[in-house]
Design a protein around this motif. Sequence first.
Motif, PDB file in Angstrom:
ATOM      1  N   MET A  25       0.708  -1.351   0.020  1.00 10.77           N
ATOM      2  CA  MET A  25       0.021   0.033  -0.051  1.00 10.77           C
ATOM      3  C   MET A  25       0.736   1.356  -0.004  1.00 10.77           C
ATOM      4  SD  MET A  25      -2.776  -0.853   2.852  1.00 10.77           S
ATOM      5  CE  MET A  25      -1.892  -2.205   3.735  1.00 10.77           C
ATOM      6  N   TYR A  26       2.105   1.024   0.490  1.00 10.85           N
ATOM      7  CA  TYR A  26       2.678   2.304   0.569  1.00 10.85           C
ATOM      8  C   TYR A  26       4.296   2.166   0.444  1.00 10.85           C
ATOM      9  CZ  TYR A  26       5.113   5.961   3.451  1.00 10.85           C
ATOM     10  OH  TYR A  26       5.913   7.041   3.922  1.00 10.85           O
ATOM     11  N   SER A  27       5.002   3.067  -0.304  1.00 12.92           N
ATOM     12  CA  SER A  27       6.433   3.034  -0.624  1.00 12.92           C
ATOM     13  C   SER A  27       7.130   4.243   0.254  1.00 12.92           C
ATOM     14  CB  SER A  27       6.657   2.933  -2.197  1.00 12.92           C
ATOM     15  OG  SER A  27       7.930   2.929  -2.252  1.00 12.92           O
ATOM     16  N   HIS A  28       8.044   3.790   0.942  1.00 11.27           N
ATOM     17  CA  HIS A  28       8.722   4.955   1.607  1.00 11.27           C
ATOM     18  C   HIS A  28       9.280   5.768   0.828  1.00 11.27           C
ATOM     19  CE1 HIS A  28       8.198   2.777   5.712  1.00 11.27           C
ATOM     20  NE2 HIS A  28       8.450   1.684   5.051  1.00 11.27           N
ATOM     21  N   GLU A  34       6.381   8.201   8.331  1.00 13.44           N
ATOM     22  CA  GLU A  34       5.196   7.669   7.867  1.00 13.44           C
ATOM     23  C   GLU A  34       3.913   8.394   8.014  1.00 13.44           C
ATOM     24  OE1 GLU A  34       6.143   2.703   7.770  1.00 13.44           O
ATOM     25  OE2 GLU A  34       4.797   3.666   9.368  1.00 13.44           O
ATOM     26  N   VAL A  38      -0.695   5.033   7.275  1.00 14.93           N
ATOM     27  CA  VAL A  38       0.094   3.793   7.284  1.00 14.93           C
ATOM     28  C   VAL A  38       0.396   3.142   8.797  1.00 14.93           C
ATOM     29  CG1 VAL A  38       2.391   3.133   7.069  1.00 14.93           C
ATOM     30  CG2 VAL A  38       1.327   4.695   5.446  1.00 14.93           C
TER      31      VAL A  38
END
Length: 122
Positions: A25-28, A34, A38
């Motif tokens: 769902m999330y790319s750093h 964050e 997240v």
Amino acid sequence: LQETMEDIDKNGDGFIDLEEYIGDMYSHDGDTDEPEWVKTEREQFVEFRDKNRDGKMDKEETKDWILPSDYDHAEAEARHLVYESDQDKDGKLTKEEIVDKYDLFVGSQATDFGEALVRHDE
């Protein structure tokens, strides 16, 4: 279920761990902080998704996540159609209200993507 497991299980161990779950769902992308959502998803994983608390979701836990048994898709879609189309908010749809939102009904699984509208005459 199998497709979801294959897509998210990056290390191929047959489970979805917390980092794989978040990574879907999330790319750093170099972010040090964050977003709040997240952090909430991390809590969801620990508190609700990983039911046996082993740090990963097995097939059954993944199934409960993507296909929850207490969620009625047909009812949810019907409620959505009424909510979006019921202009006078009386809880009922008139022919005019449906025609005004024709595109919504044609795109809905509840009407078999418009096929039910063709077969029904009122």
